[in-house]
Design a protein around this motif. Structure first.
Motif, PDB file in Angstrom:
ATOM      1  N   ALA A   1       0.745  -1.325  -0.024  1.00  0.00           N
ATOM      2  CA  ALA A   1       0.082  -0.069   0.131  1.00  0.00           C
ATOM      3  C   ALA A   1       0.938   1.304   0.085  1.00  0.00           C
ATOM      4  O   ALA A   1       0.579   2.369  -0.704  1.00  0.00           O
ATOM      5  CB  ALA A   1      -0.818  -0.162   1.157  1.00  0.00           C
ATOM      6  N   ALA A   2       1.836   1.299   0.668  1.00  0.00           N
ATOM      7  CA  ALA A   2       2.945   2.522   0.813  1.00  0.00           C
ATOM      8  C   ALA A   2       3.577   2.510  -0.752  1.00  0.00           C
ATOM      9  O   ALA A   2       3.606   3.913  -1.083  1.00  0.00           O
ATOM     10  CB  ALA A   2       3.981   2.222   1.717  1.00  0.00           C
ATOM     11  N   GLU A   3       3.878   1.576  -1.347  1.00  0.00           N
ATOM     12  CA  GLU A   3       4.468   1.810  -2.740  1.00  0.00           C
ATOM     13  C   GLU A   3       3.224   2.373  -3.581  1.00  0.00           C
ATOM     14  O   GLU A   3       3.509   3.291  -4.452  1.00  0.00           O
ATOM     15  CB  GLU A   3       4.962   0.490  -3.408  1.00  0.00           C
ATOM     16  CG  GLU A   3       6.054   0.034  -2.607  1.00  0.00           C
ATOM     17  CD  GLU A   3       6.466  -1.495  -3.177  1.00  0.00           C
ATOM     18  OE1 GLU A   3       7.522  -1.579  -3.636  1.00  0.00           O
ATOM     19  OE2 GLU A   3       5.555  -2.336  -3.306  1.00  0.00           O
ATOM     20  N   VAL A   4       2.195   1.695  -3.562  1.00  0.00           N
ATOM     21  CA  VAL A   4       1.103   2.374  -4.244  1.00  0.00           C
ATOM     22  C   VAL A   4       0.612   3.638  -4.046  1.00  0.00           C
ATOM     23  O   VAL A   4       0.360   4.575  -4.897  1.00  0.00           O
ATOM     24  CB  VAL A   4      -0.191   1.423  -4.269  1.00  0.00           C
ATOM     25  CG1 VAL A   4      -1.527   2.019  -4.965  1.00  0.00           C
ATOM     26  CG2 VAL A   4       0.245   0.078  -4.762  1.00  0.00           C
ATOM     27  N   ALA A   5       0.509   4.134  -2.736  1.00  0.00           N
ATOM     28  CA  ALA A   5       0.346   5.392  -2.275  1.00  0.00           C
ATOM     29  C   ALA A   5       1.365   6.535  -2.837  1.00  0.00           C
ATOM     30  O   ALA A   5       1.068   7.429  -3.181  1.00  0.00           O
ATOM     31  CB  ALA A   5       0.250   5.440  -0.667  1.00  0.00           C
ATOM     32  N   ALA A   6       2.702   6.255  -2.853  1.00  0.00           N
ATOM     33  CA  ALA A   6       3.730   6.854  -3.332  1.00  0.00           C
ATOM     34  C   ALA A   6       3.626   7.196  -4.896  1.00  0.00           C
ATOM     35  O   ALA A   6       3.837   8.501  -5.305  1.00  0.00           O
ATOM     36  CB  ALA A   6       5.128   6.298  -2.960  1.00  0.00           C
ATOM     37  N   VAL A   7       3.229   6.176  -5.581  1.00  0.00           N
ATOM     38  CA  VAL A   7       3.047   6.201  -7.055  1.00  0.00           C
ATOM     39  C   VAL A   7       1.979   7.261  -7.239  1.00  0.00           C
ATOM     40  O   VAL A   7       1.898   7.966  -8.228  1.00  0.00           O
ATOM     41  CB  VAL A   7       2.825   5.078  -7.723  1.00  0.00           C
ATOM     42  CG1 VAL A   7       2.360   5.035  -9.302  1.00  0.00           C
ATOM     43  CG2 VAL A   7       4.214   4.067  -7.630  1.00  0.00           C
ATOM     44  N   LEU A   8       0.745   6.936  -6.461  1.00  0.00           N
ATOM     45  CA  LEU A   8      -0.356   7.843  -6.819  1.00  0.00           C
ATOM     46  C   LEU A   8      -0.524   9.114  -6.252  1.00  0.00           C
ATOM     47  O   LEU A   8      -1.344   9.974  -6.385  1.00  0.00           O
ATOM     48  CB  LEU A   8      -1.696   7.136  -6.413  1.00  0.00           C
ATOM     49  CG  LEU A   8      -2.012   5.608  -7.136  1.00  0.00           C
ATOM     50  CD1 LEU A   8      -3.176   5.277  -6.606  1.00  0.00           C
ATOM     51  CD2 LEU A   8      -2.280   5.921  -8.558  1.00  0.00           C
ATOM     52  N   GLY A   9       0.730   9.481  -5.242  1.00  0.00           N
ATOM     53  CA  GLY A   9       0.326  10.552  -4.444  1.00  0.00           C
ATOM     54  C   GLY A   9      -0.404  10.764  -3.747  1.00  0.00           C
ATOM     55  O   GLY A   9      -0.877  11.981  -3.262  1.00  0.00           O
ATOM     56  N   VAL A  10      -0.872   9.758  -2.809  1.00  0.00           N
ATOM     57  CA  VAL A  10      -2.046   9.812  -1.940  1.00  0.00           C
ATOM     58  C   VAL A  10      -1.340   9.149  -0.601  1.00  0.00           C
ATOM     59  O   VAL A  10      -0.242   8.588  -0.578  1.00  0.00           O
ATOM     60  CB  VAL A  10      -3.181   8.988  -2.327  1.00  0.00           C
ATOM     61  CG1 VAL A  10      -3.746   9.753  -3.672  1.00  0.00           C
ATOM     62  CG2 VAL A  10      -2.823   7.552  -2.582  1.00  0.00           C
ATOM     63  N   SER A  11      -2.213   9.213   0.520  1.00  0.00           N
ATOM     64  CA  SER A  11      -1.987   8.696   1.676  1.00  0.00           C
ATOM     65  C   SER A  11      -2.009   7.011   1.370  1.00  0.00           C
ATOM     66  O   SER A  11      -2.630   6.540   0.725  1.00  0.00           O
ATOM     67  CB  SER A  11      -2.825   9.004   2.804  1.00  0.00           C
ATOM     68  OG  SER A  11      -4.041   8.589   2.696  1.00  0.00           O
ATOM     69  N   VAL A  12      -1.472   6.408   2.387  1.00  0.00           N
ATOM     70  CA  VAL A  12      -1.610   4.917   2.384  1.00  0.00           C
ATOM     71  C   VAL A  12      -2.987   4.455   2.809  1.00  0.00           C
ATOM     72  O   VAL A  12      -3.518   3.658   2.348  1.00  0.00           O
ATOM     73  CB  VAL A  12      -0.666   4.522   3.561  1.00  0.00           C
ATOM     74  CG1 VAL A  12      -0.896   2.824   3.789  1.00  0.00           C
ATOM     75  CG2 VAL A  12       0.870   4.501   3.126  1.00  0.00           C
ATOM     76  N   GLU A  13      -3.744   5.332   3.512  1.00  0.00           N
ATOM     77  CA  GLU A  13      -5.046   5.072   3.726  1.00  0.00           C
ATOM     78  C   GLU A  13      -5.724   5.199   2.651  1.00  0.00           C
ATOM     79  O   GLU A  13      -6.761   4.396   2.544  1.00  0.00           O
ATOM     80  CB  GLU A  13      -5.650   5.951   5.073  1.00  0.00           C
ATOM     81  CG  GLU A  13      -5.020   5.690   6.446  1.00  0.00           C
ATOM     82  CD  GLU A  13      -3.446   6.152   6.578  1.00  0.00           C
ATOM     83  OE1 GLU A  13      -3.168   7.230   5.778  1.00  0.00           O
ATOM     84  OE2 GLU A  13      -2.787   5.658   7.413  1.00  0.00           O
ATOM     85  N   GLU A  14      -5.703   6.262   1.776  1.00  0.00           N
ATOM     86  CA  GLU A  14      -6.297   6.424   0.608  1.00  0.00           C
ATOM     87  C   GLU A  14      -5.979   5.385  -0.560  1.00  0.00           C
ATOM     88  O   GLU A  14      -6.875   4.778  -1.026  1.00  0.00           O
ATOM     89  CB  GLU A  14      -5.983   7.892   0.112  1.00  0.00           C
ATOM     90  CG  GLU A  14      -6.815   7.892  -1.384  1.00  0.00           C
ATOM     91  CD  GLU A  14      -8.301   8.356  -1.128  1.00  0.00           C
ATOM     92  OE1 GLU A  14      -8.992   8.486  -2.277  1.00  0.00           O
ATOM     93  OE2 GLU A  14      -8.911   8.286   0.056  1.00  0.00           O
ATOM     94  N   ALA A  15      -4.745   4.810  -0.714  1.00  0.00           N
ATOM     95  CA  ALA A  15      -4.453   3.933  -1.356  1.00  0.00           C
ATOM     96  C   ALA A  15      -5.390   2.622  -0.948  1.00  0.00           C
ATOM     97  O   ALA A  15      -5.922   1.800  -1.845  1.00  0.00           O
ATOM     98  CB  ALA A  15      -3.103   3.690  -1.490  1.00  0.00           C
ATOM     99  N   ARG A  16      -5.403   2.200   0.405  1.00  0.00           N
ATOM    100  CA  ARG A  16      -6.189   1.192   0.781  1.00  0.00           C
ATOM    101  C   ARG A  16      -7.766   1.324   0.401  1.00  0.00           C
ATOM    102  O   ARG A  16      -8.391   0.279   0.094  1.00  0.00           O
ATOM    103  CB  ARG A  16      -6.159   0.824   2.361  1.00  0.00           C
ATOM    104  CG  ARG A  16      -4.586   0.250   2.540  1.00  0.00           C
ATOM    105  CD  ARG A  16      -4.451  -0.161   4.140  1.00  0.00           C
ATOM    106  NE  ARG A  16      -3.018  -0.588   4.473  1.00  0.00           N
ATOM    107  CZ  ARG A  16      -2.224  -0.142   5.157  1.00  0.00           C
ATOM    108  NH1 ARG A  16      -2.655   0.948   6.011  1.00  0.00           N
ATOM    109  NH2 ARG A  16      -0.989  -0.694   5.241  1.00  0.00           N
ATOM    110  N   ARG A  17      -8.316   2.539   0.698  1.00  0.00           N
ATOM    111  CA  ARG A  17      -9.669   2.828   0.359  1.00  0.00           C
ATOM    112  C   ARG A  17      -9.782   2.705  -1.183  1.00  0.00           C
ATOM    113  O   ARG A  17     -10.736   1.954  -1.616  1.00  0.00           O
ATOM    114  CB  ARG A  17      -9.879   4.336   0.454  1.00  0.00           C
ATOM    115  CG  ARG A  17     -11.405   4.537   0.667  1.00  0.00           C
ATOM    116  CD  ARG A  17     -11.788   5.868   0.388  1.00  0.00           C
ATOM    117  NE  ARG A  17     -11.293   6.513  -0.735  1.00  0.00           N
ATOM    118  CZ  ARG A  17     -11.757   6.458  -1.937  1.00  0.00           C
ATOM    119  NH1 ARG A  17     -12.481   5.622  -2.134  1.00  0.00           N
ATOM    120  NH2 ARG A  17     -11.240   7.089  -2.911  1.00  0.00           N
ATOM    121  N   ILE A  18      -8.979   3.001  -2.139  1.00  0.00           N
ATOM    122  CA  ILE A  18      -8.870   2.707  -3.514  1.00  0.00           C
ATOM    123  C   ILE A  18      -8.892   1.484  -3.895  1.00  0.00           C
ATOM    124  O   ILE A  18      -9.684   0.900  -4.592  1.00  0.00           O
ATOM    125  CB  ILE A  18      -7.955   3.641  -4.088  1.00  0.00           C
ATOM    126  CG1 ILE A  18      -8.081   5.013  -4.276  1.00  0.00           C
ATOM    127  CG2 ILE A  18      -7.819   3.327  -5.747  1.00  0.00           C
ATOM    128  CD1 ILE A  18      -6.832   5.909  -4.585  1.00  0.00           C
TER     129      ILE A  18
END
Length: 103
Positions: A55-72
């Protein structure tokens, strides 16, 4: 003089190819806007081969928080499950299993 570069037809044709992948028209290419230095990957198949992304890697790529990446992720999985249910749910167990392995 060679013609336009052809997209690979199989994973075997591109697995050992140059990175970042030059085939930006390929459906598996993440697109230049998603290829961040923190992720250093341009192909969704490369991500799958290494077992996914945190989730941290995805969040960094998308430019969002880890929580937002998990929500997505949760929203995408819910949509996928709903789509699978429309096909009799025969593959839902596989989606649930893959989802639990990523956490």
């Amino acid at each position: 003089m060679s013609g336009p570069r052809q997209l690979p037809l199989t994973r075997g044709e591109c697995v050992d190819g140059p990175r970042p992948c030059p085939h930006v028209r390929c459906v598996h290419h993440l697109g230049p806007e998603l290829v961040a230095p923190e992720f250093a990957t341009s192909c969704a198949l490369d991500v799958a081969d290494r077992g996914g992304a945190s989730a941290a890697e995805v969040a960094a790529v998308l430019g969002v928080s880890v929580e937002e990446a998990r929500r997505i992720e949760g929203e995408a999985l819910a949509r996928l499950r709903a789509w699978m249910t429309g096909y009799g749910g025969s593959r839902r167990r596989e989606v649930d299993c893959a989802s639990s392995q990523q956490r």
